[in-house]
Design a protein around this motif. Structure first.
Motif, PDB file in Angstrom:
ATOM      1  N   ASP A 271       0.322  33.256 -28.977  1.00 54.41           N
ATOM      2  CA  ASP A 271      -0.863  34.116 -28.897  1.00 54.41           C
ATOM      3  C   ASP A 271      -0.916  35.077 -30.077  1.00 54.41           C
ATOM      4  OD1 ASP A 271      -1.749  32.911 -26.676  1.00 54.41           O
ATOM      5  OD2 ASP A 271      -1.476  34.606 -25.311  1.00 54.41           O
TER       6      ASP A 271
ATOM      7  N   SER B  76      -8.930  35.292 -40.669  1.00 57.49           N
ATOM      8  CA  SER B  76     -10.172  34.520 -40.863  1.00 57.49           C
ATOM      9  C   SER B  76     -11.391  35.420 -41.046  1.00 57.49           C
ATOM     10  CB  SER B  76     -10.401  33.572 -39.681  1.00 57.49           C
ATOM     11  OG  SER B  76     -10.959  34.265 -38.580  1.00 57.49           O
ATOM     12  N   ARG B  77     -11.190  36.723 -40.934  1.00 56.82           N
ATOM     13  CA  ARG B  77     -12.345  37.622 -41.124  1.00 56.82           C
ATOM     14  C   ARG B  77     -12.849  37.608 -42.561  1.00 56.82           C
ATOM     15  NH1 ARG B  77      -9.897  42.273 -37.548  1.00 56.82           N
ATOM     16  NH2 ARG B  77      -9.038  42.843 -39.567  1.00 56.82           N
TER      17      ARG B  77
ATOM     18  N   PHE C  14     -11.185  40.188 -31.754  1.00 59.97           N
ATOM     19  CA  PHE C  14     -10.394  39.804 -32.935  1.00 59.97           C
ATOM     20  C   PHE C  14     -11.170  39.793 -34.252  1.00 59.97           C
ATOM     21  CE2 PHE C  14      -8.345  37.559 -29.369  1.00 59.97           C
ATOM     22  CZ  PHE C  14      -7.096  38.139 -29.443  1.00 59.97           C
ATOM     23  N   LEU C  15     -12.482  39.768 -34.191  1.00 61.04           N
ATOM     24  CA  LEU C  15     -13.221  39.519 -35.431  1.00 61.04           C
ATOM     25  C   LEU C  15     -14.080  40.698 -35.880  1.00 61.04           C
ATOM     26  CD1 LEU C  15     -14.249  35.795 -34.790  1.00 61.04           C
ATOM     27  CD2 LEU C  15     -12.347  36.668 -36.152  1.00 61.04           C
ATOM     28  N   GLN C  16     -13.850  41.851 -35.291  1.00 60.15           N
ATOM     29  CA  GLN C  16     -14.603  43.026 -35.723  1.00 60.15           C
ATOM     30  C   GLN C  16     -13.947  43.650 -36.957  1.00 60.15           C
ATOM     31  OE1 GLN C  16     -17.530  44.110 -34.088  1.00 60.15           O
ATOM     32  NE2 GLN C  16     -17.203  42.107 -33.159  1.00 60.15           N
ATOM     33  N   ASP C  17     -14.775  44.152 -37.862  1.00 58.15           N
ATOM     34  CA  ASP C  17     -14.217  44.848 -39.031  1.00 58.15           C
ATOM     35  C   ASP C  17     -13.413  46.072 -38.589  1.00 58.15           C
ATOM     36  OD1 ASP C  17     -15.308  43.029 -40.715  1.00 58.15           O
ATOM     37  OD2 ASP C  17     -17.112  44.197 -41.125  1.00 58.15           O
TER      38      ASP C  17
ATOM     39  N   LEU D 183     -18.667  44.034 -22.613  1.00 55.50           N
ATOM     40  CA  LEU D 183     -18.596  42.762 -21.895  1.00 55.50           C
ATOM     41  C   LEU D 183     -18.892  42.921 -20.407  1.00 55.50           C
ATOM     42  CD1 LEU D 183     -15.426  41.190 -23.552  1.00 55.50           C
ATOM     43  CD2 LEU D 183     -17.806  40.587 -23.946  1.00 55.50           C
TER      44      LEU D 183
ATOM     45  N   HIS E 274      -8.976  28.756 -42.343  1.00 58.48           N
ATOM     46  CA  HIS E 274      -9.745  29.802 -41.649  1.00 58.48           C
ATOM     47  C   HIS E 274     -11.008  29.208 -41.048  1.00 58.48           C
ATOM     48  CE1 HIS E 274      -7.041  32.595 -43.368  1.00 58.48           C
ATOM     49  NE2 HIS E 274      -7.690  32.898 -44.471  1.00 58.48           N
TER      50      HIS E 274
ATOM     51  N   GLN F  77     -17.805  35.323 -27.221  1.00 58.57           N
ATOM     52  CA  GLN F  77     -18.146  36.740 -27.357  1.00 58.57           C
ATOM     53  C   GLN F  77     -16.890  37.605 -27.243  1.00 58.57           C
ATOM     54  OE1 GLN F  77     -20.654  38.356 -24.279  1.00 58.57           O
ATOM     55  NE2 GLN F  77     -21.493  39.919 -25.633  1.00 58.57           N
TER      56      GLN F  77
ATOM     57  N   LEU G 237      -9.063  28.487 -26.992  1.00 59.63           N
ATOM     58  CA  LEU G 237      -9.206  28.303 -28.430  1.00 59.63           C
ATOM     59  C   LEU G 237      -8.111  27.374 -28.963  1.00 59.63           C
ATOM     60  CD1 LEU G 237     -10.651  29.042 -31.033  1.00 59.63           C
ATOM     61  CD2 LEU G 237      -9.269  31.114 -31.160  1.00 59.63           C
TER      62      LEU G 237
ATOM     63  N   HIS H 103     -10.402  41.560 -46.175  1.00 58.02           N
ATOM     64  CA  HIS H 103      -9.425  42.367 -45.454  1.00 58.02           C
ATOM     65  C   HIS H 103      -8.041  42.130 -46.023  1.00 58.02           C
ATOM     66  CE1 HIS H 103     -12.291  43.480 -42.313  1.00 58.02           C
ATOM     67  NE2 HIS H 103     -12.810  42.324 -42.643  1.00 58.02           N
TER      68      HIS H 103
ATOM     69  N   LEU I 274     -10.553  27.254 -37.892  1.00 58.94           N
ATOM     70  CA  LEU I 274     -10.354  28.146 -36.749  1.00 58.94           C
ATOM     71  C   LEU I 274     -11.686  28.752 -36.298  1.00 58.94           C
ATOM     72  CD1 LEU I 274      -8.538  29.696 -34.796  1.00 58.94           C
ATOM     73  CD2 LEU I 274      -8.056  31.327 -36.624  1.00 58.94           C
ATOM     74  N   ARG I 275     -12.490  29.190 -37.260  1.00 53.29           N
ATOM     75  CA  ARG I 275     -13.760  29.830 -36.901  1.00 53.29           C
ATOM     76  C   ARG I 275     -14.743  28.821 -36.288  1.00 53.29           C
ATOM     77  NH1 ARG I 275     -14.392  34.836 -39.228  1.00 53.29           N
ATOM     78  NH2 ARG I 275     -16.401  34.832 -38.183  1.00 53.29           N
TER      79      ARG I 275
ATOM     80  N   LEU J 271      -7.628  32.779 -25.601  1.00 49.89           N
ATOM     81  CA  LEU J 271      -6.774  32.231 -26.659  1.00 49.89           C
ATOM     82  C   LEU J 271      -6.296  30.819 -26.290  1.00 49.89           C
ATOM     83  CD1 LEU J 271      -4.710  35.366 -27.775  1.00 49.89           C
ATOM     84  CD2 LEU J 271      -6.534  34.212 -29.043  1.00 49.89           C
TER      85      LEU J 271
ATOM     86  N   ILE K 259     -13.743  36.708 -27.974  1.00 50.93           N
ATOM     87  CA  ILE K 259     -12.922  36.557 -29.182  1.00 50.93           C
ATOM     88  C   ILE K 259     -13.543  37.342 -30.340  1.00 50.93           C
ATOM     89  CG2 ILE K 259     -12.224  34.891 -30.962  1.00 50.93           C
ATOM     90  CD1 ILE K 259     -10.501  34.545 -28.554  1.00 50.93           C
TER      91      ILE K 259
ATOM     92  N   LEU L 102      -1.936  33.158 -33.154  1.00 45.91           N
ATOM     93  CA  LEU L 102      -3.363  32.857 -33.167  1.00 45.91           C
ATOM     94  C   LEU L 102      -4.182  34.126 -33.448  1.00 45.91           C
ATOM     95  CD1 LEU L 102      -5.426  30.660 -32.887  1.00 45.91           C
ATOM     96  CD2 LEU L 102      -5.302  30.871 -30.395  1.00 45.91           C
TER      97      LEU L 102
ATOM     98  N   ARG M 169      -7.941  37.797 -22.405  1.00 47.31           N
ATOM     99  CA  ARG M 169      -7.433  37.502 -23.755  1.00 47.31           C
ATOM    100  C   ARG M 169      -6.551  36.250 -23.720  1.00 47.31           C
ATOM    101  NH1 ARG M 169      -2.910  38.666 -26.973  1.00 47.31           N
ATOM    102  NH2 ARG M 169      -3.354  39.594 -29.016  1.00 47.31           N
ATOM    103  N   VAL M 170      -5.661  36.203 -22.735  1.00 44.28           N
ATOM    104  CA  VAL M 170      -4.758  35.050 -22.628  1.00 44.28           C
ATOM    105  C   VAL M 170      -5.567  33.773 -22.397  1.00 44.28           C
ATOM    106  CG1 VAL M 170      -2.942  34.005 -21.201  1.00 44.28           C
ATOM    107  CG2 VAL M 170      -2.816  36.441 -21.809  1.00 44.28           C
TER     108      VAL M 170
ATOM    109  N   VAL N 198     -13.833  28.624 -32.782  1.00 43.38           N
ATOM    110  CA  VAL N 198     -14.399  29.784 -32.071  1.00 43.38           C
ATOM    111  C   VAL N 198     -15.870  29.509 -31.732  1.00 43.38           C
ATOM    112  CG1 VAL N 198     -15.022  32.230 -32.258  1.00 43.38           C
ATOM    113  CG2 VAL N 198     -12.801  31.445 -33.107  1.00 43.38           C
TER     114      VAL N 198
END
Lengths: 192, 182
Positions: free
Chosen positions: B20, B30-31, A152-155, A167, A130, A146, A185, B3, A133-134, A182, A148, B23, A178-179, A137
């Motif tokens: 995609d 990863s959260r 993807f990373l919001q609770d 945005l 993890h 911003q 990344l 989570h 990956l972060r 990613l 991503i 990923l 998004r494409v 990011v």
């Protein structure tokens, strides 16, 4: 830019007295080293203690690290051991000391029991995945990062209209963006 | 902040074919990662100055080099309605400049007594000074061992920011910072 240096190069710079290299090293692994005790159930204050011990020891051992390429593994092992030490200390603490005055029965005691299972090798390896990956990011350009983070990373997942508003891009651009993000990344993950 | 479902061992699920989706799912997992509070990070970063550092090499004699800054990022340009700082919403702005081996990260935020300007000079220079001019207003500060600086109480207007080390001088392009009504 010290952020782009490999671990062993950062360690060599630290040994040469470059403070910015040390800062880059701490920031590179801050998330991983703070998450390990938190996932095992320690509160923020104890996790901060583990964090400090890890980097204090690393600082003291900078000149004695045999293999600077393995500094991440060194930090993870140190965090695990220190977390286990605090968990053991908490277990030995009498219940009366474990809860503050007036707390009796306020919470389910089982909910307060930390979980050393989260320190098994499999879980630690997962956290390192993890973290890799972060960190990728983190290395994205600010706009892609911003995107991503919002998508993807919001609770709580955001709607397309919220993402669009935050945005300043049309909703119709979110899919193609998004494409692209990613793909960027994935490229960074391939390079790291 | 987790989570994940309870931590019983799970059988690995079949991986989705679409990279995609794979990923995106990895990002979602990863959260569980949690950033350390900035104060905790700072405490660890500050361990370092206790270590004696080798004496800095003397600066070569000669005229100051004048560096040219190139704007690489401006958060104000993210929103199409933005021109300078947005009058509504977040009254903050981040700008990133590059200049021949140095990067300058500049952050501007509204404060009670004017604008707050903080920044970091990233590069090989151990020391230097930042100056901010706005009409008759002038503020200056040495950046610290991490290249960081912070200026408070800066009025709105046309800002001229100059960074100086003992070997070079870098003037950022003029910034127009509107007042509250702007």
């Amino acid at each position: 830019m010290y952020e782009d240096l490999a671990d062993d190069a950062l360690i060599h710079c630290c040994r040469d007295g470059v403070a910015a290299a040390w800062s880059a090293l701490v920031r590179r692994y801050q998330r991983l080293i703070f998450t390990i005790p938190r996932r095992a159930g320690l509160d923020e204050s104890s996790a901060a203690d583990v964090f400090q011990v890890c980097f204090q020891r690393l600082f003291e051992h900078l000149d004695r690290l045999e293999d600077p390429t393995r500094v991440r593994a060194w930090l993870v092992t140190t965090a695990k051991r220190e977390t286990l030490r605090l968990l053991e200390q908490a277990r030995r603490m009498p219940q009366a000391e474990a809860t503050g005055p007036g707390d009796e029965g306020a919470e389910d005691p089982l909910a307060l029991v930390p979980d050393p299972v989260m320190l098994q090798d499999e879980q630690l390896a997962e956290l390192q995945t993890h973290d890799r990956l972060r960190r990728a990011v983190d290395r994205l350009d600010p706009r892609a990062r911003q995107f991503i983070e919002l998508v993807f990373l919001q609770d709580e997942p955001l709607s397309y209209s919220e993402i669009s508003a935050r945005l300043g891009i049309p909703e119709g651009s979110i899919g193609p963006t998004r494409v692209r993000c990613l793909a960027k990344l994935r490229k960074l993950m391939g390079e790291s | 902040m987790s989570h994940d479902p309870p931590d019983a061992p799970r059988k690995p699920a079949a991986l989705p074919a679409d990279p995609d989706i794979r990923l995106a799912e990895a990002l979602a997992r990863s959260r569980v990662m949690q950033d350390a509070p900035e104060a905790v990070i700072r405490r660890a970063v500050d361990l370092f100055p206790a270590k004696p550092r080798p004496a800095a090499a003397p600066a070569p004699a000669g005229p100051l080099r004048r560096l040219v800054a190139v704007l690489g990022f401006d958060s104000a340009l993210l929103a199409p309605q933005a021109a300078g700082l947005r009058s509504a919403g977040a009254a903050s702005r981040q700008l990133l400049y590059s200049a021949q081996g140095r990067d300058v990260d500049l952050r501007i935020a509204a404060g009670a007594g004017g604008w707050q300007v903080s920044g970091q000079v990233l590069g090989p220079d151990a020391s230097g000074r930042v100056e901010l001019h706005c009409g008759a207003f002038r503020a200056e500060q040495d950046w610290n061992h991490l290249g960081e600086f912070h200026l408070d109480g800066v009025p709105a207007g046309a800002w001229r920011i100059v960074l100086r080390s003992d070997r070079w001088v870098l003037e950022l392009p003029e910034l127009q910072i509107p007042g509250e009504e702007g």
